[in-house]
Write a protein that holds these residues in place. Structure first.
Motif, PDB file in Angstrom:
ATOM      1  N   LEU A 173       0.819  -1.205   0.000  1.00 43.68           N
ATOM      2  CA  LEU A 173       0.000   0.000   0.000  1.00 43.68           C
ATOM      3  C   LEU A 173       0.856   1.259   0.000  1.00 43.68           C
ATOM      4  CD1 LEU A 173      -2.694  -1.176   2.552  1.00 43.68           C
ATOM      5  CD2 LEU A 173      -3.007  -0.836   0.103  1.00 43.68           C
ATOM      6  N   THR A 174       1.951   1.243   0.741  1.00 44.76           N
ATOM      7  CA  THR A 174       2.856   2.388   0.769  1.00 44.76           C
ATOM      8  C   THR A 174       3.468   2.617  -0.612  1.00 44.76           C
ATOM      9  OG1 THR A 174       3.352   1.971   3.086  1.00 44.76           O
ATOM     10  CG2 THR A 174       4.897   3.349   1.885  1.00 44.76           C
ATOM     11  N   ALA A 175       3.883   1.558  -1.265  1.00 37.09           N
ATOM     12  CA  ALA A 175       4.449   1.680  -2.611  1.00 37.09           C
ATOM     13  C   ALA A 175       3.405   2.221  -3.590  1.00 37.09           C
ATOM     14  CB  ALA A 175       4.984   0.332  -3.081  1.00 37.09           C
ATOM     15  N   ALA A 219       1.277   6.702  -6.839  1.00 32.87           N
ATOM     16  CA  ALA A 219       0.187   7.623  -7.153  1.00 32.87           C
ATOM     17  C   ALA A 219       0.619   9.072  -7.007  1.00 32.87           C
ATOM     18  CB  ALA A 219      -1.006   7.332  -6.251  1.00 32.87           C
ATOM     19  N   ALA A 220       1.522   9.341  -6.077  1.00 36.18           N
ATOM     20  CA  ALA A 220       1.953  10.709  -5.833  1.00 36.18           C
ATOM     21  C   ALA A 220       3.048  11.169  -6.787  1.00 36.18           C
ATOM     22  CB  ALA A 220       2.440  10.846  -4.395  1.00 36.18           C
ATOM     23  N   THR A 221       3.818  10.245  -7.359  1.00 35.42           N
ATOM     24  CA  THR A 221       4.996  10.652  -8.125  1.00 35.42           C
ATOM     25  C   THR A 221       4.999  10.248  -9.596  1.00 35.42           C
ATOM     26  OG1 THR A 221       6.162   8.645  -7.446  1.00 35.42           O
ATOM     27  CG2 THR A 221       6.461  10.609  -6.073  1.00 35.42           C
ATOM     28  N   ASP A 222       4.258   9.238  -9.983  1.00 36.99           N
ATOM     29  CA  ASP A 222       4.319   8.703 -11.351  1.00 36.99           C
ATOM     30  C   ASP A 222       3.364   9.474 -12.276  1.00 36.99           C
ATOM     31  OD1 ASP A 222       4.550   7.205 -13.631  1.00 36.99           O
ATOM     32  OD2 ASP A 222       3.761   5.361 -12.781  1.00 36.99           O
ATOM     33  N   PRO A 223       3.882  10.227 -13.259  1.00 38.68           N
ATOM     34  CA  PRO A 223       3.005  10.990 -14.146  1.00 38.68           C
ATOM     35  C   PRO A 223       2.105  10.112 -15.012  1.00 38.68           C
ATOM     36  CG  PRO A 223       5.331  11.396 -14.676  1.00 38.68           C
ATOM     37  CD  PRO A 223       5.284  10.462 -13.521  1.00 38.68           C
ATOM     38  N   VAL A 224       2.557   8.938 -15.388  1.00 39.31           N
ATOM     39  CA  VAL A 224       1.718   8.030 -16.188  1.00 39.31           C
ATOM     40  C   VAL A 224       0.516   7.572 -15.367  1.00 39.31           C
ATOM     41  CG1 VAL A 224       1.665   5.811 -17.381  1.00 39.31           C
ATOM     42  CG2 VAL A 224       3.675   7.279 -17.576  1.00 39.31           C
ATOM     43  N   TRP A 225       0.754   7.221 -14.106  1.00 36.80           N
ATOM     44  CA  TRP A 225      -0.337   6.806 -13.218  1.00 36.80           C
ATOM     45  C   TRP A 225      -1.324   7.952 -13.041  1.00 36.80           C
ATOM     46  CZ3 TRP A 225      -3.064   7.990  -8.970  1.00 36.80           C
ATOM     47  CH2 TRP A 225      -3.797   6.982  -8.359  1.00 36.80           C
ATOM     48  N   GLN A 226      -0.823   9.167 -12.833  1.00 38.42           N
ATOM     49  CA  GLN A 226      -1.696  10.322 -12.629  1.00 38.42           C
ATOM     50  C   GLN A 226      -2.530  10.624 -13.871  1.00 38.42           C
ATOM     51  OE1 GLN A 226       1.099  13.275 -11.350  1.00 38.42           O
ATOM     52  NE2 GLN A 226       1.197  12.449  -9.270  1.00 38.42           N
TER      53      GLN A 226
END
Length: 137
Positions: free
Chosen positions: A55-57, A62-69
């Motif tokens: 969950l931490t990963a 979610a906070a740092t990966d632009p593709v995920w965002q």
């Protein structure tokens, strides 16, 4: 585990579901931050989820990966809209007692919403054949 006042406690034994618990019982009695930290008479208890690292990963991604965002921004609005349609007009709570009746109700509600959406997109029936109107630009 460390509390907001800086006190530490060991994580307890692994439970059957894989969770662990840290209890700050003794250190909470004289702590100045107790009122902000816990309302429990026995002191603060911290429960650690069995999948804590995963969950931490995921939160970090979610906070740092632009593709995920980008994917999240793409898919969140339609999902939120579908949920809003599902719970609209007094349907926030299930209307029946029992799992089977509510399961049938939920499936019928989803089917009606899907059919309504298809009709709004131009679903028609001609010569015993269903057609969806071609998309217009």
């Amino acid at each position: 585990a460390t509390c907001p006042a800086g006190h530490t406690a060991n994580l307890g034994q692994v439970k059957a579901d894989g969770a662990r618990t840290a209890q700050f019982k003794r250190v909470c009695t004289d702590c100045l931050l107790r009122g902000r930290c816990t309302t429990s008479k026995t002191g603060r208890t911290l429960n650690v989820h069995p999948q804590h690292e995963l969950l931490t990963a995921a939160r970090h991604q979610a906070a740092t990966d632009p593709v995920w965002q980008d994917e999240y921004r793409r898919w969140r609005p339609p999902v939120e809209r579908a949920i809003a349609w599902l719970v609209a007009k007094g349907n926030r709570r299930v209307p029946y007692r029992g799992i089977l009746a509510n399961n049938i109700w939920l499936h019928h509600r989803a089917a009606v919403l899907n059919l309504r959406r298809l009709i709004n997109l131009g679903l028609t029936r001609t010569n015993n054949t269903w057609h969806l109107a071609p998309a217009t630009a």
